[in-house]
Design an enzyme around this catalytic site. Structure first.
Site, PDB file in Angstrom:
ATOM      1  N   SER A 150      35.797  32.845  34.930  1.00 29.74           N
ATOM      2  CA  SER A 150      34.527  32.540  35.582  1.00 29.74           C
ATOM      3  C   SER A 150      33.461  32.316  34.522  1.00 29.74           C
ATOM      4  CB  SER A 150      34.113  33.696  36.493  1.00 29.74           C
ATOM      5  OG  SER A 150      32.771  33.548  36.947  1.00 29.74           O
ATOM      6  N   TYR A 163      32.146  42.601  38.076  1.00 28.56           N
ATOM      7  CA  TYR A 163      32.810  41.294  38.103  1.00 28.56           C
ATOM      8  C   TYR A 163      32.733  40.643  36.727  1.00 28.56           C
ATOM      9  CZ  TYR A 163      33.986  36.527  39.573  1.00 28.56           C
ATOM     10  OH  TYR A 163      34.556  35.286  39.697  1.00 28.56           O
TER      11      TYR A 163
END
Length: 280
Positions: A150, A163
């Protein structure tokens, strides 16, 4: 030199998080190109069954397994079954992932922190470790490992601490394995690390777009990943603003960058209305 790949025809692919979203699209692309075997892992049984039925109706040779990749023992059991049913894997796409959008102190240690790290960071390591030795042995036959990380694995962001931690781990590990394979002379095995911004799969429902950075479509991302994977690219950042953000972060003082990220680009405000697929 055995590293070029123009098609996945005749290859064995394994895709995690394959029942829906981008994982399903990768499986569709594999079937369209005539893959010899498409192995699908997912925890969602009903969605997985529907995807398998669709792919088989299009002539795909599909194998499906219900796997909770947060559990190492479940991964080990599924690996053993794949080896027995399919054999070796030529292309591994570590696509499964989860997100929790909260301040760090609001996270539950098990359901948020441990689960996020287990699925996003540790599972790709365990799965890759299981299938990589056989890939290495396939001298002269191109093999691929695709790790979906990501942009949050490159840029810090409020309400994404856990995250970000998981994706920073995935990014560093993935690119290090790429370097290790090259250094050891295993040039036929290429590792692609993918760092996209928000994608409209439902996982990031409620997240805001950023300046010059729209929410990406799954079709756009998978097409870019698929092409990059076949040509053996080392890294894919999507969109171009991720490159800009990293350049500015490296060049500017922290306070200057933080001000731009919050007040100009809007990065630090993107998760304020986040609800996610499961409301977490």
């Amino acid at each position: 030199m055995g590293s070029r790949m123009h098609t996945v025809a005749g290859k064995h692919l394994l895709i995690t998080g394959a029942a829906m979203g981008m994982g399903k699209i990768y499986a569709q692309l594999a079937v369209q190109e005539g893959a010899a075997a498409v192995v699908l892992w997912d925890i969602n049984q009903s969605a997985l069954q529907a995807t398998v039925a669709e792919l088989k109706s299009k002539g795909g040779k599909v194998y499906s397994y219900i796997v909770d990749v947060s559990r190492r023992e479940a991964i080990e059991q599924a690996v053993a079954r794949v080896r027995q049913d399919v054999g070796t894997i030529d292309i591994l796409i570590n696509n499964a992932g989860i997100v929790r959008g909260k301040y760090f102190w609001d996270h539950d240690d098990v359901q948020d922190t441990w689960m996020t790290m287990a699925i996003n960071a540790l599972a790709p390591m365990y799965i890759t470790r299981a299938f990589l030795p056989a890939m290495i042995e396939k001298k002269g036959s191109p093999c691929r490992i695709v790790n979906i990380a990501s942009a949050a694995g490159l840029v810090s962001n409020p309400r994404m601490s856990v995250y970000c931690g998981s994706k920073w781990a995935a990014t560093g590990w993935s690119d290090s394995v790429r370097l290790e394979l090259a250094q050891a002379g295993h040039d036929h095995v290429k590792v692609l690390t993918v760092n996209p911004t928000y994608i409209a799969t439902g996982m990031f429902a409620g997240a805001r777009s950023m300046l010059f950075t729209p929410i990406l479509t799954p079709e756009y991302v998978t097409a870019k990943v698929w092409a990059a994977m076949k040509r053996g690219a080392p890294r894919l950042l999507l969109p171009w603003t991720v490159y800009l953000s990293n350049a500015l972060k490296g060049l500017l003082p922290v306070r200057w960058y933080d001000w731009l990220a919050e007040h100009v680009f809007g990065v630090y405000r993107t998760m304020e209305d986040f609800v996610g697929r499961d409301g977490q």
